[in-house]
Design an enzyme around this catalytic site. Structure first.
Site, PDB file in Angstrom:
ATOM      1  N   LEU A 225       0.856  -1.184   0.000  1.00 57.61           N
ATOM      2  CA  LEU A 225       0.000   0.000   0.000  1.00 57.61           C
ATOM      3  C   LEU A 225       0.894   1.236   0.000  1.00 57.61           C
ATOM      4  CD1 LEU A 225      -3.153   0.155   0.256  1.00 57.61           C
ATOM      5  CD2 LEU A 225      -2.811   0.652   2.684  1.00 57.61           C
ATOM      6  N   HIS A 226       0.700   2.122  -0.977  1.00 54.58           N
ATOM      7  CA  HIS A 226       1.557   3.316  -0.984  1.00 54.58           C
ATOM      8  C   HIS A 226       0.929   4.542  -1.644  1.00 54.58           C
ATOM      9  CE1 HIS A 226       2.193   1.965  -5.120  1.00 54.58           C
ATOM     10  NE2 HIS A 226       2.665   3.164  -5.378  1.00 54.58           N
ATOM     11  N   ARG A 227      -0.178   4.378  -2.349  1.00 60.15           N
ATOM     12  CA  ARG A 227      -0.711   5.505  -3.125  1.00 60.15           C
ATOM     13  C   ARG A 227      -1.329   6.566  -2.216  1.00 60.15           C
ATOM     14  NH1 ARG A 227      -0.432   4.718  -8.508  1.00 60.15           N
ATOM     15  NH2 ARG A 227      -0.069   2.567  -9.183  1.00 60.15           N
ATOM     16  N   ASP A 305      -2.229  -1.739  -4.089  1.00 56.43           N
ATOM     17  CA  ASP A 305      -2.548  -0.651  -5.015  1.00 56.43           C
ATOM     18  C   ASP A 305      -1.445  -0.511  -6.065  1.00 56.43           C
ATOM     19  OD1 ASP A 305      -0.545   0.506  -3.469  1.00 56.43           O
ATOM     20  OD2 ASP A 305      -1.840   2.011  -2.552  1.00 56.43           O
TER      21      ASP A 305
END
Length: 389
Positions: A225-227, A305
């Site tokens: 998860l990074h967006r 994501d």
């Protein structure tokens, strides 16, 4: 003997897996008689962690870049502007026949603009992907790069259709398949022999060692998860973390490879303690290519994501929840025969899709030309296009 001068560009981790097969294909081409390719690799240095960048180059057997621009981190405008200034000097010195860019990072956009201002032919690997979401910086990079490119190498026929709708002429579109899968096929056996337990134990965040006893067998979920849409708003991120820690982690261990930016936001929003205190959530450092591929191979379900993981899940058959409202890779979705379901960041939608997707099991799907031979098709097309003028 005719020599074709090509400069290829990488900027960040998503590019590395795409450039490795291209470099191998160039080397294989030069073993034959005929047109010789003089290739130079430029690394803009956009990646946030130089050590990790170096580790990926070594793992994927990418030769050291001929030129490293050392751009580093910064705002989008800073990265694009500084890259253009530095890359212009490279282009003027080497005077290539082609500049090849990959993916959709800031380096891709910056070097594309520079190529056209210097009147050098431009080729884009992974062209035609569209999310329709102009809030994504990557979407802007894709649109700019494809508008400027002389050759657009597409990964699937949906991407061809996107380009046609935008008025791109047929002679500029070249359907070659997905170069990411070239890397997967070459590296699959090397990843397969790795131990999940050893990967996890060797990459646990500090203070997580006592959790190894929850990892029994190979039933686990995998999360990346990074967006900004997921991690920049405290309420949105908090609801996702609640769902992961209070519900989904009850079913099976959750292996969370945590991006540095994501870790920063977890700590900023007061969520870090919640994550690391749950026994069934194993917080991991960012992983190398082979380690992450191995975890994907064995995962019961992937939540991500990341566009690249969507593609890997499609070929591996790993059930995948894509934590985004849209995707530029619709070919990976279940409605197109893939393994992924779009769930956005709504807690209820994620929960429903999670239990639904677990019922389906693993169903590998290989879209057309995702056969591990994309890079040779690209090199052949570049040489052919050059000979035609």
């Amino acid at each position: 003997m005719t020599t074709l001068k090509i400069v290829s560009v990488v900027g960040a981790r998503p590019n590395f897996m795409k450039i490795a097969p291209f470099i191998r294909a160039v080397e294989d081409w030069n073993k034959n008689d005929g047109v010789r390719i003089d290739h130079r690799l430029v690394h803009t240095g956009q990646h946030y962690d130089d050590n990790m960048s170096r580790a990926f180059f070594e793992a994927l057997v990418i030769p050291e870049a001929d030129i490293n621009l050392g751009i580093g981190s910064g705002t989008h405008a800073e990265q694009v502007g500084q890259t253009m200034i530095a890359f212009e000097k490279v282009v003027r010195q080497f005077q290539p026949d082609w500049i090849v860019v990959v993916g959709d990072v800031n380096a891709t956009c910056a070097c594309s603009i520079t190529a056209k201002k210097e009147r050098v032919r431009l080729a884009h690997i992974e062209a035609g992907l569209r999310s329709g979401d102009m809030d994504m910086p990557e979407e802007i990079n894709r649109l700019v790069t494809d508008r400027l490119s002389d050759l657009l190498f597409t990964p699937d026929r949906l991407s061809n259709d996107n380009l046609r709708r935008e008025g791109v002429s047929e002679e500029r579109i070249k359907f070659v398949g997905n170069i990411m899968i070239d890397t997967l096929e070459v590296q699959r056996e090397k990843a397969k022999i790795l131990s999940v337990a050893e990967i996890v134990s060797g990459n646990l965040k500090e203070g997580q060692d006592s959790k190894m006893n929850v990892l029994r067998g190979e039933k686990y979920s995998l999360l990346t998860l990074h967006r900004p849409s997921n991690v920049d708003d405290p309420q949105t991120f908090g609801e996702i973390v609640d769902l992961l820690t209070n519900e989904l982690a009850r079913d099976m261990p959750l292996l969370w490879t945590i991006h540095p930016r994501t870790e920063k936001q977890l700590k900023t929003f007061g969520l870090w303690i919640k994550v690391v205190s749950v026994d069934n959530v194993l917080a991991l450092n960012p992983l190398g290519y082979h380690e992450l591929l191995r975890l994907n191979m064995g995962a019961t379900v992937v939540l991500t994501d990341s566009g690249g993981l969507q593609e890997e899940c499609c070929v591996l058959g790993t059930p995948c929840l894509t934590l985004r409202r849209n995707t530029e890779r619709p070919v990976t979705l279940q409605e197109h025969g893939g393994a992924s379901i779009l769930v956005g960041n709504d807690r209820d939608q994620i929960r429903r899709a999670y239990y639904k997707i677990l019922q389906g099991g693993r169903t590998p799907s290989r879209p057309e030309l995702w056969d591990g031979r994309t890079a040779p098709r690209i090199v052949e097309a570049l040489v052919q296009k050059s000979s035609l003028g």
